[in-house]
Enzyme design. Structure first.
Site, mmCIF file in Angstrom:
data_model
loop_
_atom_site.group_PDB
_atom_site.id
_atom_site.type_symbol
_atom_site.label_atom_id
_atom_site.label_comp_id
_atom_site.label_asym_id
_atom_site.label_seq_id
_atom_site.Cartn_x
_atom_site.Cartn_y
_atom_site.Cartn_z
ATOM 1 C CE LYS A 1 -4.049 4.577 0.434
ATOM 2 N NZ LYS A 1 -2.626 4.410 0.734
ATOM 3 C CG ASP B 1 -1.833 1.205 1.275
ATOM 4 O OD1 ASP B 1 -2.911 1.119 0.676
ATOM 5 O OD2 ASP B 1 -1.461 2.226 1.888
ATOM 6 C CG HIS C 1 -5.122 9.408 0.360
ATOM 7 N ND1 HIS C 1 -3.748 9.339 0.246
ATOM 8 C CD2 HIS C 1 -5.397 8.958 1.603
ATOM 9 C CE1 HIS C 1 -3.230 8.877 1.365
ATOM 10 N NE2 HIS C 1 -4.204 8.644 2.217
ATOM 11 C CE1 TYR D 1 0.337 7.687 2.923
ATOM 12 C CE2 TYR D 1 0.882 5.497 2.126
ATOM 13 C CZ TYR D 1 0.028 6.341 2.804
ATOM 14 O OH TYR D 1 -1.124 5.836 3.350
#
Length: 280
Positions: free
Chosen positions: A73, A43, A106, A48
């Site tokens: 996402k 994931d 997201h 990120y």
């Protein structure tokens, strides 16, 4: 690894590996360790800032690409038809892969941030549906969507979301939303399964862990999957990465499940999809 079948026929492992804060060499090492230990769901997310690391780790692992279910996402500042298309192509380029297995919105647009939040979500979704048709994404879903966001999306969508990734842990597991998603055929996926570390000081969880000769972490992750909810714990420590996947050889009793279900609120992030970016 046990799997759930998504509403589009694709499969998703019940336990995956979260990569939040997994960057540079340490991130590559933890992801390759996870794949070596049997994780097949990875994931990631644009926010990120590690999609390049994830892509490199997948190649380095030697695990065949088709065995891995890779999630990334669409960040909330990129909502909209054109914006979603551009953001996805950037993600794919960073990952250096041919396709993504699961692509999620997201966070939903909301009334605080958009004059027409329903349109922002539906336009993003339309772009994602087209990317499925083009073979660039296998499954599409959402993250942090409440019932109101899901119902609005259903007014215009052709594809029902395969997954809704939500905050789900002892002390905050959104049972009504979870039940609603299951009735719609949407698989629920848990983020922050260890309640931001708050579970480790909880006496009930400590007692159940002692009884089963397991760690508190394993008890929490087992509780999540016994709800038929996918879980994506993260760690950079080999021993913990290994521990987090070893939860299929014991079972919590109905009474233990009920006790954990009834724990008072703890570890809640304070992040609410109807008012972001504020945190309460």
């Amino acid at each position: 690894m046990k799997e759930l079948v998504l509403n589009d026929g694709n499969k998703i492992p019940l336990v995956g590996f979260g990569t939040y804060k997994s960057t540079e060499e340490e991130g590559i090492q933890s992801i390759t360790d996870a794949l070596k230990l049997g994780y097949r769901l990875i994931d990631s997310a644009t926010i990120y800032e590690n999609e390049d690391v994830v892509g490199r780790a997948i190649k380095k692992s030697g695990v065949p690409r088709e065995e891995i279910v890779l999630t990334t996402k669409l960040w909330r500042t990129n909502l909209g038809y054109k914006e979603a298309k551009i953001a996805f192509e950037e993600s794919l380029k960073k990952l250096d892969l041919q396709y993504v297995d699961l692509y999620l919105i997201h966070w939903p647009a909301n009334a605080k941030n958009y004059d027409n939040w329903q349109k922002a979500n539906s336009d993003s979704w339309r772009a994602m549906e087209e990317l499925v048709e083009e073979g660039k994404i296998k499954s599409i879903g959402v993250s942090n969507f409440w019932k109101e966001h899901l119902e609005a999306l259903s007014q215009t969508s052709k594809i029902v979301p395969a997954v809704n990734q939500i905050e789900f842990h002892p002390g905050y597991w959104q049972p009504e939303l979870t039940e609603y998603c299951k009735k719609q055929g949407i698989v629920v996926e848990s983020w922050s399964p260890l309640a931001r570390g708050k579970v480790f000081g909880n006496e009930l969880l400590q007692g159940i862990a002692k009884k089963h000769n397991r760690s508190v972490s394993q008890i929490c992750l087992r509780w999540v999957i016994q709800h038929d909810v996918v879980v994506i714990p993260k760690s950079n420590t080999f021993q913990r990465i290994q521990e987090n996947i070893n939860i299929f050889d014991f079972e919590l009793s109905e009474e233990e499940m009920k006790q954990i279900n009834q724990l008072p609120e703890m570890g809640f992030s304070g992040e609410l999809p109807n008012i972001w970016p504020d945190v309460i």
